[in-house]
Design a protein around this motif. Structure first.
Motif, PDB file in Angstrom:
ATOM      1  N   ALA A  49     -17.130  21.096  59.498  1.00 13.69           N
ATOM      2  CA  ALA A  49     -16.055  22.031  59.665  1.00 13.69           C
ATOM      3  C   ALA A  49     -16.245  22.805  60.948  1.00 13.69           C
ATOM      4  O   ALA A  49     -15.190  22.746  61.743  1.00 13.69           O
ATOM      5  CB  ALA A  49     -15.780  23.086  58.403  1.00 13.69           C
ATOM      6  N   ALA A  50     -17.462  23.247  61.330  1.00 13.28           N
ATOM      7  CA  ALA A  50     -17.779  23.914  62.510  1.00 13.28           C
ATOM      8  C   ALA A  50     -17.485  23.133  63.964  1.00 13.28           C
ATOM      9  O   ALA A  50     -17.177  23.660  64.980  1.00 13.28           O
ATOM     10  CB  ALA A  50     -19.119  24.442  62.757  1.00 13.28           C
ATOM     11  N   ASP A  51     -17.455  21.797  63.789  1.00 18.18           N
ATOM     12  CA  ASP A  51     -16.987  20.778  64.818  1.00 18.18           C
ATOM     13  C   ASP A  51     -15.880  20.959  65.378  1.00 18.18           C
ATOM     14  O   ASP A  51     -15.422  20.820  66.461  1.00 18.18           O
ATOM     15  CB  ASP A  51     -17.318  19.456  64.443  1.00 18.18           C
ATOM     16  CG  ASP A  51     -18.674  19.088  64.192  1.00 18.18           C
ATOM     17  OD1 ASP A  51     -19.663  19.790  64.586  1.00 18.18           O
ATOM     18  OD2 ASP A  51     -19.008  18.035  63.469  1.00 18.18           O
ATOM     19  N   LEU A  52     -14.636  21.464  64.443  1.00 16.63           N
ATOM     20  CA  LEU A  52     -13.376  21.815  64.960  1.00 16.63           C
ATOM     21  C   LEU A  52     -13.264  22.907  66.028  1.00 16.63           C
ATOM     22  O   LEU A  52     -12.042  23.130  66.531  1.00 16.63           O
ATOM     23  CB  LEU A  52     -12.481  21.998  63.742  1.00 16.63           C
ATOM     24  CG  LEU A  52     -12.543  20.875  62.870  1.00 16.63           C
ATOM     25  CD1 LEU A  52     -11.656  21.349  61.389  1.00 16.63           C
ATOM     26  CD2 LEU A  52     -11.686  19.837  63.351  1.00 16.63           C
ATOM     27  N   TRP A  53     -14.217  23.948  66.092  1.00 16.66           N
ATOM     28  CA  TRP A  53     -14.165  24.801  67.150  1.00 16.66           C
ATOM     29  C   TRP A  53     -14.082  24.320  68.394  1.00 16.66           C
ATOM     30  O   TRP A  53     -13.306  24.891  69.393  1.00 16.66           O
ATOM     31  CB  TRP A  53     -15.319  25.783  67.028  1.00 16.66           C
ATOM     32  CG  TRP A  53     -15.105  26.679  65.576  1.00 16.66           C
ATOM     33  CD1 TRP A  53     -15.893  26.769  64.691  1.00 16.66           C
ATOM     34  CD2 TRP A  53     -14.251  27.800  65.741  1.00 16.66           C
ATOM     35  NE1 TRP A  53     -15.571  27.549  63.836  1.00 16.66           N
ATOM     36  CE2 TRP A  53     -14.599  28.358  64.504  1.00 16.66           C
ATOM     37  CE3 TRP A  53     -13.218  28.409  66.584  1.00 16.66           C
ATOM     38  CZ2 TRP A  53     -14.104  29.590  64.007  1.00 16.66           C
ATOM     39  CZ3 TRP A  53     -12.659  29.497  65.726  1.00 16.66           C
ATOM     40  CH2 TRP A  53     -12.925  30.063  64.722  1.00 16.66           C
ATOM     41  N   LEU A  58     -10.339  22.914  74.334  1.00 15.95           N
ATOM     42  CA  LEU A  58      -9.572  21.744  74.676  1.00 15.95           C
ATOM     43  C   LEU A  58      -8.017  21.862  74.820  1.00 15.95           C
ATOM     44  O   LEU A  58      -7.498  21.775  75.722  1.00 15.95           O
ATOM     45  CB  LEU A  58     -10.041  20.568  73.850  1.00 15.95           C
ATOM     46  CG  LEU A  58     -11.338  20.051  74.028  1.00 15.95           C
ATOM     47  CD1 LEU A  58     -11.530  18.886  73.054  1.00 15.95           C
ATOM     48  CD2 LEU A  58     -11.715  19.438  75.541  1.00 15.95           C
ATOM     49  N   ALA A  59      -7.805  22.872  73.628  1.00 11.75           N
ATOM     50  CA  ALA A  59      -6.105  22.956  73.562  1.00 11.75           C
ATOM     51  C   ALA A  59      -5.835  24.047  75.055  1.00 11.75           C
ATOM     52  O   ALA A  59      -4.837  23.666  75.586  1.00 11.75           O
ATOM     53  CB  ALA A  59      -5.834  23.903  72.361  1.00 11.75           C
ATOM     54  N   LEU A  60      -6.575  24.875  75.193  1.00  5.99           N
ATOM     55  CA  LEU A  60      -6.422  25.934  76.329  1.00  5.99           C
ATOM     56  C   LEU A  60      -6.448  25.060  77.510  1.00  5.99           C
ATOM     57  O   LEU A  60      -5.496  25.172  78.731  1.00  5.99           O
ATOM     58  CB  LEU A  60      -7.333  26.734  76.102  1.00  5.99           C
ATOM     59  CG  LEU A  60      -7.249  27.981  77.231  1.00  5.99           C
ATOM     60  CD1 LEU A  60      -6.120  28.648  77.244  1.00  5.99           C
ATOM     61  CD2 LEU A  60      -8.504  28.955  77.537  1.00  5.99           C
ATOM     62  N   LEU A  61      -7.822  24.281  77.781  1.00  9.34           N
ATOM     63  CA  LEU A  61      -7.521  23.276  78.947  1.00  9.34           C
ATOM     64  C   LEU A  61      -6.445  22.517  79.182  1.00  9.34           C
ATOM     65  O   LEU A  61      -5.732  22.259  80.161  1.00  9.34           O
ATOM     66  CB  LEU A  61      -8.739  22.385  78.960  1.00  9.34           C
ATOM     67  CG  LEU A  61      -9.098  21.459  79.999  1.00  9.34           C
ATOM     68  CD1 LEU A  61      -9.399  22.354  81.325  1.00  9.34           C
ATOM     69  CD2 LEU A  61      -9.969  20.494  79.718  1.00  9.34           C
ATOM     70  N   PHE A  62      -5.954  21.845  78.205  1.00  7.01           N
ATOM     71  CA  PHE A  62      -4.747  21.010  78.254  1.00  7.01           C
ATOM     72  C   PHE A  62      -3.320  21.874  78.638  1.00  7.01           C
ATOM     73  O   PHE A  62      -2.632  21.414  79.427  1.00  7.01           O
ATOM     74  CB  PHE A  62      -4.267  20.209  77.294  1.00  7.01           C
ATOM     75  CG  PHE A  62      -5.211  19.118  76.778  1.00  7.01           C
ATOM     76  CD1 PHE A  62      -5.519  18.133  77.607  1.00  7.01           C
ATOM     77  CD2 PHE A  62      -5.870  19.050  75.421  1.00  7.01           C
ATOM     78  CE1 PHE A  62      -6.134  17.003  77.624  1.00  7.01           C
ATOM     79  CE2 PHE A  62      -6.584  17.834  75.290  1.00  7.01           C
ATOM     80  CZ  PHE A  62      -6.850  16.854  76.447  1.00  7.01           C
TER      81      PHE A  62
END
Length: 71
Positions: A49-53, A58-62
């Motif tokens: 689950a920690a991999d989702l961080w 990435l969302a901010l970068l996009f």
């Protein structure tokens, strides 16, 4: 204001019960799989689950890239 010891133990018990219900095997996994089956072993590494961080930066970068291209 301090919480009495009995109250704190009761709250921890409630949180534990809620957590146990939320992570119940039957709620998330097929009938023949348990959480212990998804432990890393024998060279197999499963997602955590920690991999989702990583999705937040990435969302901010996009969003930044999109703003640059929309200028």
């Amino acid at each position: 204001m301090s919480v009495p010891t009995e109250g704190r133990a009761h709250e921890e018990g409630m949180l534990r019960t809620l957590s146990d219900w939320f992570w119940w095997d039957r709620l998330w996994l097929p009938g023949n799989v348990t959480w212990s089956d998804l432990q890393d072993r024998d060279g197999r590494v499963y997602a955590k689950a920690a991999d989702l961080w990583v999705t937040l930066p990435l969302a901010l970068l996009f969003m930044v890239v999109r703003q640059i291209f929309e200028m």
